[in-house]
Structures are given as C-alpha cells and as structure tokens.
Design a protein around this motif. Structure first.
Motif, PDB file in Angstrom:
ATOM      1  N   UNK A 816       0.829  -1.200   0.000  1.00 23.12           N
ATOM      2  CA  UNK A 816       0.000   0.000   0.000  1.00 23.12           C
ATOM      3  C   UNK A 816       0.859   1.243   0.000  1.00 23.12           C
ATOM      4  N   UNK A 817       0.721   2.107   1.010  1.00 22.15           N
ATOM      5  CA  UNK A 817       1.486   3.351   1.144  1.00 22.15           C
ATOM      6  C   UNK A 817       2.730   3.158   1.997  1.00 22.15           C
ATOM      7  N   UNK A 818       3.149   1.896   2.129  1.00 25.12           N
ATOM      8  CA  UNK A 818       4.320   1.596   2.941  1.00 25.12           C
ATOM      9  C   UNK A 818       5.319   0.776   2.149  1.00 25.12           C
ATOM     10  N   UNK A 819       6.564   0.805   2.620  1.00 23.84           N
ATOM     11  CA  UNK A 819       7.637   0.006   2.043  1.00 23.84           C
ATOM     12  C   UNK A 819       8.193  -0.908   3.132  1.00 23.84           C
ATOM     13  N   UNK A 820       8.326  -2.217   2.825  1.00 22.70           N
ATOM     14  CA  UNK A 820       8.835  -3.199   3.771  1.00 22.70           C
ATOM     15  C   UNK A 820      10.225  -3.622   3.306  1.00 22.70           C
ATOM     16  N   UNK A 821      11.238  -3.497   4.211  1.00 23.36           N
ATOM     17  CA  UNK A 821      12.622  -3.775   3.849  1.00 23.36           C
ATOM     18  C   UNK A 821      13.243  -4.676   4.927  1.00 23.36           C
ATOM     19  N   UNK A 822      13.991  -5.725   4.485  1.00 24.52           N
ATOM     20  CA  UNK A 822      14.718  -6.607   5.396  1.00 24.52           C
ATOM     21  C   UNK A 822      16.193  -6.300   5.289  1.00 24.52           C
ATOM     22  N   UNK A 823      16.791  -5.735   6.361  1.00 26.54           N
ATOM     23  CA  UNK A 823      18.204  -5.378   6.370  1.00 26.54           C
ATOM     24  C   UNK A 823      19.007  -6.467   7.067  1.00 26.54           C
ATOM     25  N   UNK A 824      20.304  -6.565   6.698  1.00 28.82           N
ATOM     26  CA  UNK A 824      21.158  -7.562   7.330  1.00 28.82           C
ATOM     27  C   UNK A 824      21.571  -7.165   8.744  1.00 28.82           C
ATOM     28  N   UNK A 825      21.059  -6.037   9.245  1.00 29.01           N
ATOM     29  CA  UNK A 825      21.203  -5.771  10.673  1.00 29.01           C
ATOM     30  C   UNK A 825      20.122  -6.510  11.469  1.00 29.01           C
ATOM     31  N   UNK A 826      19.495  -7.521  10.809  1.00 32.46           N
ATOM     32  CA  UNK A 826      18.493  -8.400  11.420  1.00 32.46           C
ATOM     33  C   UNK A 826      17.214  -7.653  11.806  1.00 32.46           C
ATOM     34  N   UNK A 827      16.931  -6.566  11.064  1.00 33.59           N
ATOM     35  CA  UNK A 827      15.759  -5.765  11.385  1.00 33.59           C
ATOM     36  C   UNK A 827      14.852  -5.673  10.167  1.00 33.59           C
ATOM     37  N   UNK A 828      13.547  -5.856  10.423  1.00 34.44           N
ATOM     38  CA  UNK A 828      12.536  -5.677   9.397  1.00 34.44           C
ATOM     39  C   UNK A 828      11.943  -4.272   9.578  1.00 34.44           C
ATOM     40  N   UNK A 829      12.106  -3.422   8.522  1.00 39.20           N
ATOM     41  CA  UNK A 829      11.650  -2.038   8.594  1.00 39.20           C
ATOM     42  C   UNK A 829      10.347  -1.872   7.835  1.00 39.20           C
ATOM     43  N   UNK A 830       9.414  -1.098   8.403  1.00 36.31           N
ATOM     44  CA  UNK A 830       8.202  -0.656   7.717  1.00 36.31           C
ATOM     45  C   UNK A 830       8.287   0.862   7.620  1.00 36.31           C
ATOM     46  N   UNK A 831       8.350   1.412   6.375  1.00 32.53           N
ATOM     47  CA  UNK A 831       8.581   2.827   6.133  1.00 32.53           C
ATOM     48  C   UNK A 831       7.410   3.423   5.368  1.00 32.53           C
ATOM     49  N   UNK A 832       7.082   4.682   5.653  1.00 32.99           N
ATOM     50  CA  UNK A 832       6.019   5.387   4.926  1.00 32.99           C
ATOM     51  C   UNK A 832       6.552   5.877   3.591  1.00 32.99           C
ATOM     52  N   UNK A 833       5.727   5.831   2.545  1.00 29.24           N
ATOM     53  CA  UNK A 833       6.102   6.272   1.207  1.00 29.24           C
ATOM     54  C   UNK A 833       5.383   7.596   0.921  1.00 29.24           C
ATOM     55  N   UNK A 834       6.080   8.624   0.337  1.00 32.63           N
ATOM     56  CA  UNK A 834       7.411   8.543  -0.283  1.00 32.63           C
ATOM     57  C   UNK A 834       8.538   9.075   0.584  1.00 32.63           C
ATOM     58  N   UNK A 835       8.238   9.634   1.790  1.00 27.99           N
ATOM     59  CA  UNK A 835       9.294  10.289   2.546  1.00 27.99           C
ATOM     60  C   UNK A 835      10.146   9.314   3.362  1.00 27.99           C
TER      61      UNK A 835
END
Length: 997
Positions: A816-835
């Motif tokens: 939807x209006x979010x971006x889901x990213x898996x980083x190798x710092x073992x953290x799953x990030x949920x970020x608002x788009x576009x900022x």
C-alpha cells in the motif's frame, strides 16, 4: 529382516530408526495373546496399518462416527458390495458423495488410534521385513487415496498418549465398565465431546460400546470419561446393580445387554463363582456354548479354591470331556473327587490326568496319580501294573516292586498262575536280591508243569475218541462239507458284489455249486441265490437306464443355464463398459473366460484392457497400428503377446511387449526429454522473464538479452556499464526492465531495443532487485551500504533516502502506502512512502535468508536458522514462526490459503498461512532446490545437481523429473505449453507442460 522384543527396544526407537533410514517394508508386532499387528512403511513414513487375529477398527465405522455417512448408509453400501466388484470407498464416493479427503482422514484416524495402543506394549515380539509391502492388506478405499504420516510426530504423540493412558487406566481398568451419573439432573456441557459423552452414558452401555458412537477416538473417549470421574459426575455400577440389571434384561430376552451387565459383574467380583455361573447360563441361551464352558471352568476353580469341593465336582464332571489336556483343571477335579469319595470321578479324572502327564514325559507324577486311584479302587490289577510300569520307567524301583507284590497277591487262582509268574519275574528283575521271590517262581513253575501234564493226558484220550468218530462220519460228510464251503465263499462274493454292483463272479460260484454238488442240501440255496441276483440285475439295469436319462436331462439343463448365465454376464460387461467401468467389465469377462470350460469359445472372448500412461495423452500403437491416445482401451483375447508403442512430444518413445488378460489396466511411465536445448554467450545467474513470446535474461557477459522463444534467435542485446556481470536483480515490468549495476547506475530499459527511458546514478552498489509501487509512481532501491532510495518512476529522480546499519541483499516490497525492507542488521523495517518515515522496526535473532513475500497484510520470509516467519504488517507483530528441517533454499510462495517453502534438504513444506501449522511435507529433491514457479497446481524448480522437477501439489508426489548435467537455480518461465529453464552456465532447457497430469 530385523527382529527383537519390545522389552529391549522401545517402539519409539524402532519408528525413529525406520524413519531416519528411509526404510520401506512391514513392521510385524505379535502381542502376548497372539494378536498380530502390521505397520506399513514407505520411504520411512507410515502409510498403512492392519490387524490379524483380532477385530480391527474399520474405515466405514470411523466415517459413521465422524458423521460423514449414516449407519444405514454404511450397511446399505456393505450389502451392495457383496454383489459388486467395487471397493467400499468407491461405493461411498459414488452413491453418497463422500469425498476422497474424508476417506483419507478416516484412514489417518484409524492408524493413529491403532498405533497409539502399541505404545502401551512392553513384552510383544517385533519383526521388520525390508521391502515387503503386500497390496492385499489395503482397506476398501480408492487406490488414489494414500497417506503419509511422519513417524517422528507419531512417536512424540504416542509417548504423550501412553503416559496419559497409564493415568486413565488407573480409573478405567477395563473397557467393560458401565457408568451412570450420580444424579438425574441434566447438565449442559460446552464442548461437543463432553456433551456427546453425557448423552451416551446411560447406566447400561459399557465403555467399549461408547467407542462406536463417540465422535472421536478411543483415547479421547476414555479421557473425557476420566474427566467425568475426576469431577465426581459419574460412578461405576455396583455388583448388585449389575446382577439385578442383567437378570432383568435376560427376562426381557435382551441377551446382549444382559451379557454386558453380567460381564462387568464378573470383573467386579473376581473371587466369586456365582457371577461366572450367571454369565455362563446366559451364554448357553445365546448359543455360545464354548464361551460358557470357559466361565464354568473358572467357577469350578473358584469353588475348589474356597473348599466347596462338592460344588466343584458337581459342575466339573460335565466339563471334563471338554478339557482333556488342562492339567490344572483335571488336578482340581481329581482332588475334589477324592475328597468327596466319588469313585467313578476318581477313576475318570485320574486316568485323564495320568495320560496327560505321561504324554508330557512326567511318568513319575502319572504313576503317583494312578497309585492314588488304586488306593480307592484296590482290586484293579491292570491299573496297578500300569502304575508299576511308569514307576519302573521313572527309576522308582521300590514303588514299582510294592505295587507288583500287591498284584501278585491278588493273582492266586490256577487260571492266573501264568500272569503271576510274569509279575514275580518282573519283581525279581527289579530286586534281584529277593531270593524269596525266586523260590516262589520255581514253586509256581513246578506246579504249572504238573497241571500241564495232567491236561495233556486228558487231551490225548479225547483226541483218540474224536479221530474214531471222524473216521466213521468222514465219508458221508465230506460231500456236504465241501458244498457248504463253496456256498460260504459264494455268499461272501455276493456281499462284496453289493458294494461294486457286479454280480458276475458270485453268479459263477453259485452255478458251480449246482453243477458239482447238485445232491447236497446247498443246491436249493444256490438256485434261490441265482434267482435273487437275476432280479437285482434287472432292477440295476432299469436304474442305470433311468440314471442315464436323468444325467442327459441334467446336462442339457445345465448347458442351457450356462448359456443363459453367459449371456447375462456378457450383457453386464457391456453395461459396465458403457458406464466406463472397464475394471468391472474386465473382471466379468475374465470370469467367463476361466469359469466356463464347457464352452471352448469363451476362451476367444476379447477382454477390454485399458492402457494408461504418465504423462497422459500418449499416442498408442498396438502391433504397429495406431489405436488412439491414452487412456485408451484395446480388446484382445487372453494370453496373447502384443507389442505396444507409446509416443508423446517431450517424452522418449516407449515400447513394451505385454501378455493380455493379466490385468484390466496396463500403465506406462515415459521418460521425459527436452524439446530443445540452446544457450547464450554467457552464464545466467539472475531470474528469467517471459513477455509476448520472448524470453528476457541477464547474462554474466554483461548483456541483457531478448530471445525469440520459437526459433531461439536473439531479438536484441544491450550492454550496461563497463563492469560486465555485476548487475542487481532485475525488476521486470510490463513494458520495461529496471536494473542497476556495480557503479550505482540504475536503468529503466524498454523491452524493445530503444534507448533507456531514464538513467540515474546513485553511486552505490546494488544487489537486491528494485521494487515498484502498486500505482506505478514510485521505484524503491536498496544497496549494499544499507541505504534505501525512493525515486519517481516518471523521471528516475531520487525523492527520499534513509539508511540502515547493514547491507540490504533482498528486494524491498511495497505494501500500500508503505515500504517493507529486510536489512542484514536483522531488522525488518516498515517505512512510509514517499518520505521513508519510519513506522515500525522489528528485530530478529537471525539473519534474513530469503526474499520477502507480501500477501495482504502479512509478510512471509525465512531466517538463517531454518525458520519460516509470518509478520502482521497491520498490527506490527509476529503472527507465527515455524521451524523447518533446514534453511530455506528459495523464497516462500503464497498459494491459496497456504505458504509453500522448500529447504536445502530438498523437503517441500505446505504451511497454513493463518496458523503456521504444517499441512503436509514431502521429499521433493535429492539436492538443494532453487527458486520455484507454481503453475497449474505444480511446483517447478531446478537443483544444484541439475535435477529439473515438477512436483504435483494435489497428489503430494513428484509428477516428473529430468536430470540435466548443469546446476539450475532460477525459476523457469512459461510460454504456451513450454517451460524454459536456464542453467548457471547459460544453457536453456525447454520442457513440455503436460496439461492432463
């Protein structure tokens, strides 16, 4: 073969060993009462269970219990099965709409119920027969219904269930117990099992009969009953209640119910004979005499043990003939008879017991029993001699001599003097130092000699007188004597002739008497015999004629009936073929072919043989003539050799010679072969894409290729940057491809040969594939420095950037209006788009190991410890985690309500997306699989070892396998009815998709 005793090996150890070694075969378990149970393993997994010499839980009963069918429907189906050749499962599916899944579920329930009971065994013998898997033990359900049960799960659950069983059995000691509620007040129960059991507990039904209607297995039924007992809701019936209710039921002629009450009464009073006699009387009324005698025998033993010898003897004397080899029973009766001084029973029981002991080699004990009988019946010299003989054979000379002396004292008359001498000689052999015996023997011999001389003189005088008389009578009697001899011989021949029906020899003998001794008194008897034989022969001739006519009539009638039967069977077979039941038609025609030898032409009746193949749709040629595509029916008479050739695009030709009539179906498995193999100029390590009949591939030679799938020609190729093979994972869009290179250049390339729509330099290294938002407005890019970029898709200009603490190797996913990213710092990030404003961050203990799969509000992914996770993006919480057997070797795939995951061990898991429970799992490959494509119910993937596999998700088995000579890591693409796989060396393998699998 593996064998042993459960006292030395636990059942859990055996199951685990068979599972770890992937054994196929039969595990036979023999209990102490002789019950034989069989567990069937296929590739280390349990697939069937059966019982011999003991009633087994049947599939139909389980379906009734689960409410899939009614009791009446099951009885109707079983009755129909008696006259039909169909299996019970097929009948239930066809007549009552029962699904194969329900039958499979019932089978699994049956196996679990039976196997859990095995964990209670401690003394049973076991044997494992490797590769022994008899088909005839399968229950009556469709052949395509097969199960696969993981023994590890069975062991864990079995140990838990066995522990609970031990606790339950302390309260419920026998399945014959009958329970009733402590008061008559009706209660409401929330759970369905509690409510169902409350309806069934009526103070009349034993626990074993609750199993038939309880909506669960035996363990669940007993566990619920145990709970009722613990809560004080129910109690078992008392002995007086059982006796009174049993007698009342018997008066109403409800014998089965009376039996239930009285049987429980027996168990409530194990030391009393009266309940045993009550149930024995009831069993006699029910016609079960053998069981009744067993209870009567037990009552005899109890009477004797309590000192009631008279009652024991009265009851036991009618049972002795049924237990001739029961030593304990005979000994009790013998003791009772001696106690009651019943001489006839003393003799009969003593003789039976002595014979039994002697047959077992216990001769001294047998002699002692006979000796004791002799003390009650002292004048029986024969029994004393037998007892002495047994003592002698047991090296008990003193006892033997004592008995023989008693016999010798009784043999004092002149008639028995010879017997007395024999007895005395036996005594002397046993006691050679007894000179008194020797002297007595000599005296008796002298006395016997004097008697013999007197007798001889008397016989001599009588002999002389007799000779004179014979001489005087000899001449007139010889003629008559000879005639009588011949008459006796003829009469014997006549008696013999009555058996054979041939009087020729007897007639000849009677005629000889008439010719040679016509003046004797036997002449008239001979003539009467000849007249009698003549009359018999006339009757025989008439009977033979009538019998011949009757046989001819019966033969004509039988032939006519056979013709009618054959006609009806042929019509039945024709109707079955019209309905598509070729198996039934084959069975009927095979029966005609083999069971009617009176009509040789039945051997020529053609049998319908169904030819099937995997894959289906193969062209079939029989003896060089094309007859159609599989499945196809060929009709030939039995025992013919025919050549069958099967051909199919994408498969190697298969030719076999088969013999007709051995089965209704012949199935062929064809080996697959590629339709084509071609290659580009360099290796391909990134995903393929198909669009408009063209294949798009990124090669390690530094080019992106567009390849025509029809003629394998290159439509165009484009070089990106100066660093060749260092590309990011590509993002394939309908009209273009978004891809980055090692120097941080990001391209939006049209699928045509046109120049890039835009090119943006991010000055960073990208490995993960870019992502595009659902509205197509934004492009998301992540790099190995841990940076996340948002670009405008229209222009390629960066809009926002955010940094994480470690590299990002997996593609971001828009939600939807979010971006889901898996980083190798073992953290799953949920970020608002576009900022790219942070919304939530979730830390995990282990590294991310797969790409993210976002479905609805859930993100699915694997971590380095071999765990599959489900994260709720809406609630920002971990929904579930499911440990698997190894690391995931490919990204999880969402299919319907399930998630597909494949591990580096080659195991394919189907996991419920909501609860995280494993729906099923199976071995799909022998080496680590690559990325997966799910298409038309099949999962397609390659492996490190070059296997190209199609796995059927419906049958849970590999549908096909092709072994390539190069590693295949990327998922294939589909164009029409073709699958295009690419190896890491850049070779393309084209396989056909078989739509009918």
């Amino acid at each position: 073969m593996i064998r042993g005793n459960l006292a030395s090996f636990s059942l859990g150890e055996i199951f685990q060993s068979l599972a770890v070694n992937n054994h196929t075969g039969t595990l036979k378990i023999v209990e102490s009462d002789g019950t034989e149970k069989y567990v069937y393993f296929s590739q280390g997994e349990i697939c069937l269970f059966s019982v011999k010499s003991h009633p087994s839980l049947r599939i139909g009963e389980i379906l009734v219990r689960k409410g899939a069918i009614t009791r009446k429907q099951l009885e109707t189906a079983l009755k129909y099965q008696e006259t039909a050749s169909e299996k019970l499962g097929q009948i239930l599916i066809k007549k009552y709409g029962v699904s194969p899944e329900a039958i499979q579920d019932a089978l699994v329930t049956k196996i679990y119920d039976e196997i859990y009971d095995l964990f209670l065994l401690t003394e049973a013998e076991f044997e494992f027969f490797v590769d022994h898997f008899p088909q005839e033990v399968f229950e009556t359900f469709p052949e395509n219904v097969r199960i696969s049960i993981n023994p590890q799960a069975v062991v864990m659950e079995g140990l838990r269930v066995s522990d609970e069983w031990k606790v339950i059995h302390k309260k419920i000691k026998t399945y014959n117990e009958i329970f009733t509620f402590n008061d008559s007040k009706k209660r409401k129960f929330r759970s369905a099992p509690d409510a169902a059991l409350a309806e069934m507990i009526d103070g009349e039904t034993p626990v074993r009969k609750l199993f038939d209607t309880f909506p669960g297995n035996r363990f669940e039924c007993c566990k619920t009953t145990f709970g009722f007992l613990g809560a004080g809701l129910i109690r078992p019936l008392t002995l007086d209640e059982c006796r009174q209710k049993g007698l009342n039921a018997a008066k109403r002629n409800n014998l089965e119910k009376a039996f239930d009450f009285l049987l429980y009464g027996v168990e409530l009073s194990p030391g009393k004979p009266e309940p045993l006699l009550l149930i024995a009387d009831l069993l006699e009324k029910m016609g079960r005499e053998s069981e009744a005698r067993t209870y009567q025998r037990d009552a005899v033993m109890l009477h004797a043990s309590s000192g009631a010898m008279g009652e024991a003897l009265k009851l036991g004397q009618v049972l002795i003939r049924h237990y001739p080899r029961d030593e304990e029973f005979l000994h009790v009766l013998f003791s009772a008879a001696t106690h009651q001084r019943n001489l006839s029973m003393v003799e009969s029981c003593g003789e039976a017991l002595a014979q039994l002991l002697a047959s077992r080699g216990e001769k001294q004990r047998a002699a002692e029993i006979l000796h004791e009988v002799c003390t009650h019946v002292p004048r029986d010299t024969d029994r004393k001699i037998r007892a002495a003989t047994l003592f002698r054979e047991s090296n008990c000379s003193r006892e033997a001599v004592a008995l023989l002396e008693e016999v010798a004292d009784q043999l004092s008359s002149r008639v028995k003097i010879g017997d007395k001498i024999k007895i005395l000689r036996t005594i002397f052999e046993l006691a050679p130092d007894r000179q008194d015996i020797k002297q007595e023997i000599n005296n008796l011999l002298e006395l016997q000699q004097r008697w013999d001389q007197r007798k001889k003189r008397r016989f001599t005088i009588a002999g002389i007188l007799l000779i004179v008389l014979i001489v005087l009578l000899l001449v007139p009697l010889l003629y008559e004597i000879k005639a009588r001899e011949l008459m006796s011989h003829a009469q014997r021949l006549e008696e013999i002739s009555k058996v054979s029906g041939d009087y020729a020899v007897a007639k000849s003998s009677y005629e000889e008497i008439l010719e040679a001794y016509g003046w004797s008194t036997q002449a008239r008897i001979a003539q009467d015999a000849l007249d009698r034989i003549a009359a018999i022969e006339r009757v025989q001739a008439l009977a033979l004629e009538n019998e011949k006519n009757s046989i001819l009539s019966q033969q004509d009638e039988k032939l006519q009936n056979l013709k009618t039967t054959i006609t009806k069977l042929l019509e039945l077979a024709h109707d079955m073929e019209e309905r598509g039941d070729f198996e039934g038609a084959f069975g009927v025609l095979k029966k005609i072919n083999t069971e009617f030898p009176e009509f040789p032409k039945t051997k020529m009746i053609p049998l319908p043989i169904t030819i099937t193949s995997s894959p289906g749709g193969c062209t079939v040629r029989v003896n060089g003539k094309e007859i159609g595509k599989t499945p196809v029916v060929v009709r030939e008479r039995a025992d013919l050799q025919i050549d069958v050739l099967l051909q199919h695009e994408g498969c190697e030709d298969l030719q076999r010679t088969i013999v007709t009539g051995q089965g209704w179906r012949v199935h062929f498995e064809l080996n697959l072969r590629p339709l084509d193999i071609f290659e580009l100029t360099g290796p391909v390590h990134l995903p393929l894409n198909a669009y408009g009949g063209d294949i798009f591939a990124v090669s390690r030679d530094g080019y992106i290729y567009s390849v025509n799938s029809t003629d394998q020609t290159v439509n165009w190729r484009r070089k990106l940057g100066e660093y060749g093979d260092l590309f990011s994972q590509p993002l394939y869009l309908p009209t273009e491809i978004v891809i980055g290179n090692v120097v941080g250049e990001l391209y939006a390339l049209p699928r045509s040969a046109d120049a890039p729509r835009w090119r943006t330099s991010l000055k960073t290294t990208m490995l993960a594939a870019p992502a595009v938002s659902e509205n197509g407005r934004w492009i998301a890019v992540a790099d190995l420095n841990g940076s996340i970029f948002i670009l405008e898709n229209q222009s390629g200009k960066p809009k926002a950037i955010v940094r994480t603490e470690n590299e990002i190797v997996h593609a971001p996913r828009f939600w939807g209006e979010h971006l889901v990213v898996a980083s190798q710092d073992n953290t799953l990030y949920v970020l608002a788009v576009p900022d790219l404003r942070p919304v939530h961050a979730e830390f995990f203990e282990h590294d991310f190991d797969t790409e993210l799969t976002v479905e609805h509000e859930f993100a699915y992914f694997g971590t380095r410890d071999g765990t599959l996770h489900c994260f709720n993006l809406l609630d920002h919480a971990l929904t579930w985690s499911r440990p698997l057997d190894n690391r995931l070797s490919a990204s999880p795939r969402a299919v319907g309500e399930n998630i597909l995951a494949v591990t580096s061990s080659g195991t394919l898991y189907v996991v419920d997306s909501t609860e995280g429970e494993v729906v099923w799992n199976g071995r799909a490959a022998e080496s680590p699989p690559g990325e997966m494509l799910v298409h038309d119910g099949l999962a397609y993937f390659g492996t490190d070892e070059g296997e190209i596999i199609g796995f059927d998700l419906a049958t849970r088995e590999r549908s096909w396998l092709y072994r390539f000579d190069d590693s295949v890591q990327e998922a294939p693409v589909v164009i029409g009815d073709r699958l295009y796989f690419v190896s890491t060396s850049g070779r393309f393998v084209v396989m056909k998709i078989f739509r009918d699998q």
